[in-house]
Motif scaffolding. Structure first.
Motif, PDB file in Angstrom:
ATOM      1  N   PRO A   3      52.549  41.472  28.377  1.00 47.35           N
ATOM      2  CA  PRO A   3      51.911  42.735  27.993  1.00 47.35           C
ATOM      3  C   PRO A   3      50.764  43.067  28.946  1.00 47.35           C
ATOM      4  CG  PRO A   3      52.063  41.203  26.126  1.00 47.35           C
ATOM      5  CD  PRO A   3      52.398  40.428  27.355  1.00 47.35           C
ATOM      6  N   ASN A   4      50.310  44.326  28.927  1.00 51.13           N
ATOM      7  CA  ASN A   4      49.160  44.701  29.738  1.00 51.13           C
ATOM      8  C   ASN A   4      47.964  43.817  29.379  1.00 51.13           C
ATOM      9  OD1 ASN A   4      50.504  46.747  31.068  1.00 51.13           O
ATOM     10  ND2 ASN A   4      49.881  48.328  29.609  1.00 51.13           N
ATOM     11  N   GLY A   5      47.289  43.318  30.409  1.00 50.55           N
ATOM     12  CA  GLY A   5      46.124  42.473  30.175  1.00 50.55           C
ATOM     13  C   GLY A   5      46.449  41.021  29.931  1.00 50.55           C
ATOM     14  N   ALA A   6      47.735  40.647  30.075  1.00 49.27           N
ATOM     15  CA  ALA A   6      48.140  39.260  29.796  1.00 49.27           C
ATOM     16  C   ALA A   6      47.704  38.295  30.889  1.00 49.27           C
ATOM     17  CB  ALA A   6      49.653  39.185  29.615  1.00 49.27           C
ATOM     18  N   GLY A   7      47.486  38.811  32.109  1.00 49.40           N
ATOM     19  CA  GLY A   7      47.069  37.951  33.214  1.00 49.40           C
ATOM     20  C   GLY A   7      48.042  37.902  34.378  1.00 49.40           C
ATOM     21  N   LYS A   8      49.027  38.821  34.412  1.00 48.90           N
ATOM     22  CA  LYS A   8      50.033  38.811  35.482  1.00 48.90           C
ATOM     23  C   LYS A   8      49.391  39.061  36.854  1.00 48.90           C
ATOM     24  CE  LYS A   8      52.615  42.145  33.904  1.00 48.90           C
ATOM     25  NZ  LYS A   8      51.750  42.552  32.761  1.00 48.90           N
ATOM     26  N   THR A   9      48.662  40.162  36.962  1.00 44.75           N
ATOM     27  CA  THR A   9      48.071  40.519  38.252  1.00 44.75           C
ATOM     28  C   THR A   9      47.017  39.508  38.679  1.00 44.75           C
ATOM     29  OG1 THR A   9      48.532  42.877  37.932  1.00 44.75           O
ATOM     30  CG2 THR A   9      46.836  42.314  39.530  1.00 44.75           C
ATOM     31  N   THR A  10      46.263  38.969  37.732  1.00 47.19           N
ATOM     32  CA  THR A  10      45.275  37.929  38.054  1.00 47.19           C
ATOM     33  C   THR A  10      45.964  36.719  38.665  1.00 47.19           C
ATOM     34  OG1 THR A  10      43.805  38.637  36.270  1.00 47.19           O
ATOM     35  CG2 THR A  10      43.498  36.406  37.098  1.00 47.19           C
ATOM     36  N   THR A  11      47.091  36.314  38.089  1.00 48.31           N
ATOM     37  CA  THR A  11      47.842  35.174  38.623  1.00 48.31           C
ATOM     38  C   THR A  11      48.345  35.464  40.025  1.00 48.31           C
ATOM     39  OG1 THR A  11      48.542  34.552  36.387  1.00 48.31           O
ATOM     40  CG2 THR A  11      49.796  33.633  38.215  1.00 48.31           C
ATOM     41  N   ILE A  12      48.900  36.651  40.233  1.00 46.16           N
ATOM     42  CA  ILE A  12      49.408  37.018  41.556  1.00 46.16           C
ATOM     43  C   ILE A  12      48.272  37.049  42.576  1.00 46.16           C
ATOM     44  CG2 ILE A  12      50.336  38.970  42.881  1.00 46.16           C
ATOM     45  CD1 ILE A  12      52.214  39.486  40.503  1.00 46.16           C
ATOM     46  N   ARG A  13      47.121  37.562  42.172  1.00 49.26           N
ATOM     47  CA  ARG A  13      45.971  37.600  43.087  1.00 49.26           C
ATOM     48  C   ARG A  13      45.523  36.193  43.471  1.00 49.26           C
ATOM     49  NH1 ARG A  13      43.043  42.267  43.832  1.00 49.26           N
ATOM     50  NH2 ARG A  13      43.920  44.130  42.868  1.00 49.26           N
ATOM     51  N   MET A  14      45.641  35.251  42.543  1.00 49.94           N
ATOM     52  CA  MET A  14      45.308  33.867  42.879  1.00 49.94           C
ATOM     53  C   MET A  14      46.331  33.266  43.832  1.00 49.94           C
ATOM     54  SD  MET A  14      43.645  32.089  39.464  1.00 49.94           S
ATOM     55  CE  MET A  14      44.963  32.491  38.325  1.00 49.94           C
ATOM     56  N   ILE A  15      47.610  33.582  43.630  1.00 53.68           N
ATOM     57  CA  ILE A  15      48.661  33.038  44.496  1.00 53.68           C
ATOM     58  C   ILE A  15      48.447  33.477  45.940  1.00 53.68           C
ATOM     59  CG2 ILE A  15      51.138  33.037  45.016  1.00 53.68           C
ATOM     60  CD1 ILE A  15      51.669  33.364  42.014  1.00 53.68           C
ATOM     61  N   VAL A  16      48.058  34.735  46.151  1.00 56.11           N
ATOM     62  CA  VAL A  16      47.897  35.245  47.524  1.00 56.11           C
ATOM     63  C   VAL A  16      46.470  35.077  48.042  1.00 56.11           C
ATOM     64  CG1 VAL A  16      49.796  36.879  47.255  1.00 56.11           C
ATOM     65  CG2 VAL A  16      47.466  37.626  46.742  1.00 56.11           C
ATOM     66  N   GLY A  17      45.592  34.494  47.227  1.00 55.49           N
ATOM     67  CA  GLY A  17      44.245  34.181  47.704  1.00 55.49           C
ATOM     68  C   GLY A  17      43.242  35.308  47.621  1.00 55.49           C
ATOM     69  N   LEU A  18      43.535  36.365  46.869  1.00 58.90           N
ATOM     70  CA  LEU A  18      42.584  37.466  46.739  1.00 58.90           C
ATOM     71  C   LEU A  18      41.427  37.115  45.808  1.00 58.90           C
ATOM     72  CD1 LEU A  18      44.957  40.569  46.583  1.00 58.90           C
ATOM     73  CD2 LEU A  18      43.512  39.848  48.487  1.00 58.90           C
ATOM     74  N   ILE A  19      41.663  36.203  44.874  1.00 56.59           N
ATOM     75  CA  ILE A  19      40.587  35.676  44.031  1.00 56.59           C
ATOM     76  C   ILE A  19      40.740  34.168  43.926  1.00 56.59           C
ATOM     77  CG2 ILE A  19      40.223  37.786  42.665  1.00 56.59           C
ATOM     78  CD1 ILE A  19      41.883  36.568  40.446  1.00 56.59           C
ATOM     79  N   GLY A  20      39.638  33.479  43.641  1.00 53.61           N
ATOM     80  CA  GLY A  20      39.658  32.029  43.604  1.00 53.61           C
ATOM     81  C   GLY A  20      40.210  31.477  42.305  1.00 53.61           C
ATOM     82  N   ILE A  21      40.482  30.174  42.311  1.00 55.66           N
ATOM     83  CA  ILE A  21      40.979  29.446  41.151  1.00 55.66           C
ATOM     84  C   ILE A  21      39.828  28.662  40.542  1.00 55.66           C
ATOM     85  CG2 ILE A  21      42.619  27.688  40.368  1.00 55.66           C
ATOM     86  CD1 ILE A  21      44.255  28.316  42.938  1.00 55.66           C
ATOM     87  N   THR A  22      39.636  28.772  39.230  1.00 53.51           N
ATOM     88  CA  THR A  22      38.577  28.008  38.567  1.00 53.51           C
ATOM     89  C   THR A  22      38.926  26.531  38.529  1.00 53.51           C
ATOM     90  OG1 THR A  22      38.001  29.935  37.215  1.00 53.51           O
ATOM     91  CG2 THR A  22      37.177  27.796  36.477  1.00 53.51           C
ATOM     92  N   SER A  23      40.146  26.203  38.103  1.00 50.50           N
ATOM     93  CA  SER A  23      40.627  24.819  38.114  1.00 50.50           C
ATOM     94  C   SER A  23      42.138  24.817  38.255  1.00 50.50           C
ATOM     95  CB  SER A  23      40.201  24.078  36.841  1.00 50.50           C
ATOM     96  OG  SER A  23      40.804  24.653  35.696  1.00 50.50           O
TER      97      SER A  23
END
Length: 308
Positions: free
Chosen positions: A38-58
């Protein structure tokens, strides 16, 4: 077998809020992997982490065996991606855009540019200015740009956004071809579930930052039991008979009779019981579920458990 993309217990916290919670799954070469939620589930956040646009907390993400955290350049060198909309220089031609992007990668020659142009079906318009392109043509040009350096992994976030049915079908066919003929791992995030059902080999469903399930599309849609519609009369007598034999299943009433989740091998026995009980049978047919049906079933049931 480990995947070309390995998401390993990844968590992302933003402003004290856990956006992604211990996410783990693999994506393999030669498959189209659908990432749903669903919207807001975290799909785009995960993709951004995969390509390095945002960092990984752990946790960690590995691409072709290289960690995004410790060997970033080597890891992302295996990735081609379009996150949201492809951005191009509209005053340049499609070909000039590709030459510009080719300069950012080592070893991309004219022959490779011509190959990807033909691959995405832009040969006749590649020397026109991008400002004259339709949305579908810009999406295909973005796809060509993402493929210039022969990536092992192609990641597309909402690749069919704004496309007409013909454009959606073109993109779908291109992605299936890339997975099959180029042995590429393709990760697609989309809210068009009917398209995902036709496009993907496996799907992963994420909700509230947590992975709910990863399954082959066909197995997920079918579920454990098939659903059958039984056109019978009297209806209540039939419902009572089914409930006596299968007390744990949910029977729904319809205009034509009843719908019940049953095993195919149980149908002949049930028909025999109907005949012996003077229940008239006018028809029995399997009710085909869609990915959308199953997606809503799973996410709504998980939401209910979360809110209970």
């Amino acid at each position: 077998m480990s995947g070309v993309v390995e998401i390993q217990n990844v968590t992302k916290i933003i402003k004290g809020r856990k956006i992604i919670d211990s996410l783990s799954f693999d994506v393999h070469k030669g498959e189209v992997f659908g990432f749903l939620g669903p919207n807001g589930a975290g799909k785009t956040t995960t993709i951004r982490m995969i390509v390095g646009l945002i960092g990984i907390t752990s946790g960690d993400i590995k691409i072709a065996g290289s960690s995004i955290k410790s060997h970033f350049e080597k890891a992302v060198s295996h990735v081609g991606a379009i996150v949201e909309n492809p951005e191009m220089y509209k005053f340049l031609s499609g070909y000039q855009n590709l030459i510009h992007f080719a300069r950012m990668s080592k070893g991309v020659h004219k022959e490779k540019i011509d190959e990807v142009v033909e691959l995405v079906g832009l040969t006749n318009r590649i020397h026109d200015k991008v400002k004259t392109y339709s949305l579908g043509m810009r999406q295909r040009l973005g796809l060509a740009q993402a493929l210039l350096h022969d990536p092992d992994v192609l990641i597309l976030d909402e690749p069919t956004n704004g496309l007409d049915p013909a454009g959606i079908r073109e993109i779908r066919d291109h992605l299936r071809m890339l997975a099959k003929e180029k042995n590429m791992a393709v990760i697609v995030s989309s809210h068009l579930l009917s398209e995902m059902e036709m496009m993907c080999d496996r799907i992963g469903i994420i909700q509230n930052g947590k992975l709910i399930d990863v399954q082959l599309v066909n197995e997920f849609v079918q579920g454990e039991n098939k659903t059958f519609e039984l056109e019978v009369t009297p209806v209540q007598k039939a419902v009572s008979l089914i409930s006596e034999s299968n007390p744990n299943i949910k029977v729904e009433l319809t205009e034509n009779g009843i719908i019940a989740p049953l095993k195919k091998e149980d149908i002949p026995t049930l028909v025999k019981k109907f005949v012996e009980s003077d229940i008239q049978i006018y028809g029995i047919k399997e009710v085909t579920k869609t990915l959308e049906d199953r997606f809503l079933e799973v996410t709504e049931s998980k939401e209910a458990v979360t809110n209970a």
